[in-house]
Structures are given as C-alpha cells and as structure tokens.
Write a protein that holds these residues in place. Structure first.
Motif, PDB file in Angstrom:
ATOM      1  N   GLY A 185       4.548 -22.783  26.807  1.00 14.89           N
ATOM      2  CA  GLY A 185       4.054 -22.822  25.690  1.00 14.89           C
ATOM      3  C   GLY A 185       3.450 -21.485  24.943  1.00 14.89           C
ATOM      4  N   SER A 186       3.249 -21.340  23.902  1.00 17.74           N
ATOM      5  CA  SER A 186       2.564 -20.100  23.283  1.00 17.74           C
ATOM      6  C   SER A 186       1.792 -20.197  22.451  1.00 17.74           C
ATOM      7  CB  SER A 186       4.132 -19.316  22.776  1.00 17.74           C
ATOM      8  OG  SER A 186       4.602 -20.200  21.629  1.00 17.74           O
ATOM      9  N   VAL A 187       1.260 -19.039  21.757  1.00 19.88           N
ATOM     10  CA  VAL A 187       0.307 -19.058  20.591  1.00 19.88           C
ATOM     11  C   VAL A 187       0.518 -17.807  19.819  1.00 19.88           C
ATOM     12  CG1 VAL A 187      -2.246 -18.542  19.957  1.00 19.88           C
ATOM     13  CG2 VAL A 187      -1.805 -20.018  22.009  1.00 19.88           C
ATOM     14  N   SER A 188       1.063 -18.075  18.502  1.00 23.91           N
ATOM     15  CA  SER A 188       1.269 -17.230  17.482  1.00 23.91           C
ATOM     16  C   SER A 188       0.038 -16.567  16.699  1.00 23.91           C
ATOM     17  CB  SER A 188       2.458 -17.507  16.706  1.00 23.91           C
ATOM     18  OG  SER A 188       3.489 -17.753  17.504  1.00 23.91           O
ATOM     19  N   SER A 189      -0.232 -15.563  16.313  1.00 16.64           N
ATOM     20  CA  SER A 189      -1.287 -15.118  15.240  1.00 16.64           C
ATOM     21  C   SER A 189      -0.427 -14.298  14.297  1.00 16.64           C
ATOM     22  CB  SER A 189      -2.347 -14.399  16.093  1.00 16.64           C
ATOM     23  OG  SER A 189      -1.889 -13.439  16.649  1.00 16.64           O
ATOM     24  N   THR A 190      -0.828 -14.154  12.988  1.00 21.40           N
ATOM     25  CA  THR A 190      -0.290 -13.339  11.932  1.00 21.40           C
ATOM     26  C   THR A 190      -1.596 -12.527  11.585  1.00 21.40           C
ATOM     27  OG1 THR A 190       1.301 -15.254  11.484  1.00 21.40           O
ATOM     28  CG2 THR A 190       0.779 -13.318   9.897  1.00 21.40           C
ATOM     29  N   SER A 191      -1.255 -11.100  11.373  1.00 19.50           N
ATOM     30  CA  SER A 191      -2.009 -10.177  10.639  1.00 19.50           C
ATOM     31  C   SER A 191      -1.486  -9.705   9.551  1.00 19.50           C
ATOM     32  CB  SER A 191      -2.417  -9.067  11.576  1.00 19.50           C
ATOM     33  OG  SER A 191      -2.982  -9.566  12.790  1.00 19.50           O
ATOM     34  N   TYR A 192      -2.062  -9.546   8.376  1.00 23.33           N
ATOM     35  CA  TYR A 192      -1.687  -8.982   7.234  1.00 23.33           C
ATOM     36  C   TYR A 192      -1.857  -7.129   6.817  1.00 23.33           C
ATOM     37  CZ  TYR A 192      -0.901 -13.924   6.615  1.00 23.33           C
ATOM     38  OH  TYR A 192      -0.731 -15.262   6.783  1.00 23.33           O
ATOM     39  N   TYR A 193      -1.061  -6.590   6.105  1.00 22.13           N
ATOM     40  CA  TYR A 193      -1.087  -5.500   5.894  1.00 22.13           C
ATOM     41  C   TYR A 193      -1.945  -5.273   4.813  1.00 22.13           C
ATOM     42  CZ  TYR A 193       2.459  -3.392   8.977  1.00 22.13           C
ATOM     43  OH  TYR A 193       3.127  -3.323   9.890  1.00 22.13           O
ATOM     44  N   GLN A 194      -3.214  -4.434   4.725  1.00 21.97           N
ATOM     45  CA  GLN A 194      -4.266  -4.594   3.687  1.00 21.97           C
ATOM     46  C   GLN A 194      -4.140  -3.487   2.573  1.00 21.97           C
ATOM     47  OE1 GLN A 194      -6.881  -7.198   3.891  1.00 21.97           O
ATOM     48  NE2 GLN A 194      -5.025  -7.918   5.087  1.00 21.97           N
ATOM     49  N   LEU A 195      -4.685  -3.694   1.407  1.00 23.71           N
ATOM     50  CA  LEU A 195      -4.722  -2.727   0.253  1.00 23.71           C
ATOM     51  C   LEU A 195      -5.570  -1.521   0.794  1.00 23.71           C
ATOM     52  CD1 LEU A 195      -5.063  -5.296  -2.603  1.00 23.71           C
ATOM     53  CD2 LEU A 195      -3.094  -3.867  -2.012  1.00 23.71           C
ATOM     54  N   THR A 196      -5.065  -0.425   0.379  1.00 26.76           N
ATOM     55  CA  THR A 196      -5.803   0.932   0.407  1.00 26.76           C
ATOM     56  C   THR A 196      -5.844   1.588  -1.216  1.00 26.76           C
ATOM     57  OG1 THR A 196      -6.190   2.636   1.586  1.00 26.76           O
ATOM     58  CG2 THR A 196      -4.081   2.276   0.980  1.00 26.76           C
ATOM     59  N   THR A 197      -6.478   2.758  -1.038  1.00 27.04           N
ATOM     60  CA  THR A 197      -6.235   3.743  -2.515  1.00 27.04           C
ATOM     61  C   THR A 197      -5.356   4.502  -2.279  1.00 27.04           C
ATOM     62  OG1 THR A 197      -8.666   2.989  -2.906  1.00 27.04           O
ATOM     63  CG2 THR A 197      -7.720   4.955  -4.169  1.00 27.04           C
ATOM     64  N   CYS A 198      -4.527   4.342  -3.310  1.00 27.02           N
ATOM     65  CA  CYS A 198      -3.415   5.764  -3.371  1.00 27.02           C
ATOM     66  C   CYS A 198      -3.776   6.468  -4.558  1.00 27.02           C
ATOM     67  CB  CYS A 198      -2.017   5.331  -3.205  1.00 27.02           C
ATOM     68  SG  CYS A 198      -1.648   4.440  -1.719  1.00 27.02           S
ATOM     69  N   SER A 199      -3.076   7.749  -4.573  1.00 24.40           N
ATOM     70  CA  SER A 199      -3.296   8.553  -5.743  1.00 24.40           C
ATOM     71  C   SER A 199      -1.905   8.992  -6.222  1.00 24.40           C
ATOM     72  CB  SER A 199      -4.205   9.863  -5.607  1.00 24.40           C
ATOM     73  OG  SER A 199      -3.524  10.774  -4.424  1.00 24.40           O
ATOM     74  N   GLY A 200      -1.809   9.287  -7.642  1.00 23.50           N
ATOM     75  CA  GLY A 200      -0.573   9.826  -8.260  1.00 23.50           C
ATOM     76  C   GLY A 200      -0.711  11.051  -9.309  1.00 23.50           C
ATOM     77  N   THR A 201       0.181  11.181 -10.019  1.00 18.35           N
ATOM     78  CA  THR A 201       0.286  12.456 -10.748  1.00 18.35           C
ATOM     79  C   THR A 201       0.663  12.251 -12.094  1.00 18.35           C
ATOM     80  OG1 THR A 201       0.275  14.047  -9.245  1.00 18.35           O
ATOM     81  CG2 THR A 201       0.617  14.844 -11.232  1.00 18.35           C
ATOM     82  N   ASN A 202       0.012  12.234 -13.263  1.00 22.54           N
ATOM     83  CA  ASN A 202       0.305  12.255 -14.495  1.00 22.54           C
ATOM     84  C   ASN A 202       1.121  13.529 -14.996  1.00 22.54           C
ATOM     85  OD1 ASN A 202      -0.110   9.471 -15.388  1.00 22.54           O
ATOM     86  ND2 ASN A 202      -2.320  10.054 -15.388  1.00 22.54           N
ATOM     87  N   TYR A 203       2.165  13.583 -15.556  1.00 25.39           N
ATOM     88  CA  TYR A 203       2.851  14.711 -15.999  1.00 25.39           C
ATOM     89  C   TYR A 203       2.770  14.867 -17.577  1.00 25.39           C
ATOM     90  CZ  TYR A 203       4.495  15.372 -11.344  1.00 25.39           C
ATOM     91  OH  TYR A 203       4.697  15.702  -9.902  1.00 25.39           O
ATOM     92  N   ILE A 204       1.792  15.814 -18.204  1.00 27.56           N
ATOM     93  CA  ILE A 204       1.619  15.629 -19.674  1.00 27.56           C
ATOM     94  C   ILE A 204       2.100  16.876 -20.489  1.00 27.56           C
ATOM     95  CG2 ILE A 204      -0.375  15.612 -21.257  1.00 27.56           C
ATOM     96  CD1 ILE A 204      -1.999  14.370 -19.048  1.00 27.56           C
ATOM     97  N   THR A 205       2.856  16.421 -21.327  1.00 31.49           N
ATOM     98  CA  THR A 205       3.540  17.630 -22.306  1.00 31.49           C
ATOM     99  C   THR A 205       2.625  17.257 -23.710  1.00 31.49           C
ATOM    100  OG1 THR A 205       5.499  17.262 -21.182  1.00 31.49           O
ATOM    101  CG2 THR A 205       5.564  18.454 -23.390  1.00 31.49           C
ATOM    102  N   GLU A 206       2.195  18.575 -24.236  1.00 33.31           N
ATOM    103  CA  GLU A 206       1.581  18.428 -25.390  1.00 33.31           C
ATOM    104  C   GLU A 206       1.832  19.910 -26.311  1.00 33.31           C
ATOM    105  OE1 GLU A 206      -2.168  18.071 -24.005  1.00 33.31           O
ATOM    106  OE2 GLU A 206      -2.636  20.118 -23.110  1.00 33.31           O
ATOM    107  N   LEU A 207       1.490  19.607 -27.526  1.00 31.08           N
ATOM    108  CA  LEU A 207       1.472  20.815 -28.393  1.00 31.08           C
ATOM    109  C   LEU A 207      -0.066  21.288 -28.579  1.00 31.08           C
ATOM    110  CD1 LEU A 207       3.979  19.579 -31.306  1.00 31.08           C
ATOM    111  CD2 LEU A 207       4.152  21.555 -29.294  1.00 31.08           C
TER     112      LEU A 207
END
Length: 301
Positions: A185-207
């Motif tokens: 027999g066996s025992v199974s367990s499930t773990s879930y990947y969690q959320l974290t904080t990531c960063s990105g870049t806005n590319y802004i074009t202006e006059l």
C-alpha cells in the motif's frame, strides 16, 4: 492714411480683390556632403542659434550634449507655422517661435521606463491550491519482520516456519514509509506551487513641449503616446502646428507623417514671446536617445 493707399484699398474692395498671404515653404533633405549645415534644399541659410549641428551621412546631426539643447534655425518670417521632420530616437525634435538663443519653444519625443509589480507563480510549495500547478509525492509502506505469521522467523529476506524452515511468505508489512513499492500500500500527498511577487517594465513613449524664457528652460507639457510591457513604440516623425497662441504637436510611427501614434499634445501659450524662426533641436531623453533628424519642412499658414 496716404491717399494712394486709400484709393488702392477702395479699388480693391470695389473689384473684390484681397491681399493674398505669400506662401513660404522651407525644406531640407540634408543630402549633401558631411560638414556644416549650410543652406536648406530650398536655399535658406541655417543659423547656429545654440550649439552645433552638422550633416553626417545625409542627416542633420548634433554631437553636443542634449542637456545644452543645441538648435539650428531658419527665419520663416511667420509665427503661425507647420514644422515637421523625421527623427531618430528620443531627443531630436523641432524648434519654433525662436527669437534668440534664450527665447524659443520646442518639442521632441521622450522615451522612459517604469517598473510595476504583479503576482506570479513562484518556486515555493505549500498546502493551498492557487492555480500554479502541483507536485504529488507517493510513499510506500515497507516490509520488516515476520510478526504477521505464527511461529515464523526471518530467513533469506522472507518468513519461514521456525520448525520446518518451509517458506511462509514475504516479510510483513510495517508502518514505515519508503520509496520502494513493496505491495503493502501507499500514501500520496500533494503540494501546490505558491504565488510570489514578480516585477515588470513599462515602456513609455511620449511627446514633450519645452520653452526657454530668458535662458530658463522648462517642460511645459507632456503627452503620453503609448505604454506597453514589451518594447518602446517608435516615433518616426513629428509635426508642430501653431495658430495664434495654440500649439499642436503630433507624433507618427513612420517618417512620412501618415500613421499617427496616440493623441496630439495641445497647449495654449498665453502671452508667449513668439519669434519667427523655426528649426531643429536636440533635447534630453530618459532612454533610447538619438542625435539625428531628416526631411525637415516648414511652412507658414
């Protein structure tokens, strides 16, 4: 009023005549040898109003620091004008209403970036299912000893009768978990990947719209043309239109003023000093800075 002027005026009105504004068009494609700007394609002399501009590879180019706002100008003898040019990168732009080195207006493209944060799936595992995927681990009950058989002993990795030494079966299933599947027999367990904080870049074009009043240069207005998270949207050409104290600046994705990017910058320059010279300018740009301009055009309206 002189008599002749009065008579001429009466005669013009009597016959339906009107004084037509003389149309002035100045253009320059800069297709000549490297060196000083010289004269425009239509023959007007360029003036070095601030710093230095020169022809490099059939374009107008300034190697001066953008923070010095180098300007080359021509006198169009008008305040209501349309001025345009093809630009390369942020900074090169158009000047107008120039009186002297310390009295002018200008506009150019500026590129800049900003950072932003967002939730993303991280590498850490936990018990909550947040939609980031999972890892399932299975453990198997192991075998040890022969307590599950009466009068049995362990011999050769199996259980045998203590008296006859005849085999009785495999070792007994135990409560110990391990990695091998022993059939207990066996025992199974499930773990879930969690959320974290990531960063990105806005590319802004202006006059940007600038003015110089007695040597003090300031930014009058800014109009965002585009913002996205992949790359800068390019401004390939700029057009400035003035009518009275009203200023309109538009940016285009191509060099021939046919595909406008975003909305136009508009500003009312109340009580501004409005000279009659127009030209080319190099201003600072936070990113993607350039130094050259091509296909200059100016006309009165």
């Amino acid at each position: 009023m002189p008599i002749i002027s009065a008579i001429s005026g009466f005669a013009a009105r009597a016959y339906g005549w009107s004084a037509a504004k003389i149309k002035i068009l100045i253009t320059d494609n800069f297709n000549r040898a490297d060196g000083p700007l010289g004269n425009t394609t239509t023959g007007q002399p360029w003036e070095a109003s601030r710093g230095t501009w020169a022809i490099v590879s059939n374009q107008a180019n300034s190697s001066d620091a953008a923070s010095t706002y180098p300007i080359a100008s021509v006198n169009i003898q008008a305040q209501d004008v349309i001025v345009s040019g093809a630009v390369n990168g942020g900074g090169p732009g158009l000047s107008f209403w120039l009186t002297d080195a310390n009295s002018w207006w200008a506009s150019s493209a500026n590129y800049r970036t900003t950072s932003y944060s967002f939730s993303c799936c991280g590498g850490s595992l936990g018990g909550s299912n947040v939609g980031c995927g999972s890892v399932t681990t299975t453990s198997y009950y192991q075998r040890s000893g022969c307590g599950c058989y009466p009068n049995a002993i362990e011999a050769g990795g199996q259980c045998v009768d203590a008296n006859t030494l005849l085999p009785l079966g495999p070792l007994c299933c135990s409560g110990t978990l391990g990695g091998s599947n022993t059939g207990c027999g066996s025992v199974s367990s499930t773990s879930y990947y969690q959320l974290t904080t990531c960063s990105g870049t806005n590319y802004i074009t202006e006059l940007k719209l600038y003015k110089d009043v007695t040597g003090t240069i300031s930014t009058v207005a800014t109009q965002q043309l585009d913002s996205n998270t992949s790359s800068f949207s390019n401004v390939g050409s700029i057009k400035v239109s003035t009518s009275g104290e009203q200023i309109t600046v538009s940016g285009y994705t191509n060099s021939d003023l046919t595909s406008q990017l975003g909305s136009s910058l508009t500003n009312t320059a109340t009580s501004a000093t409005r000279g009659t010279k127009v030209g080319i300018v190099k201003t600072p740009s936070d990113a993607n800075a350039g130094s050259s301009l091509d296909n200059f055009s100016a006309e009165n309206v």
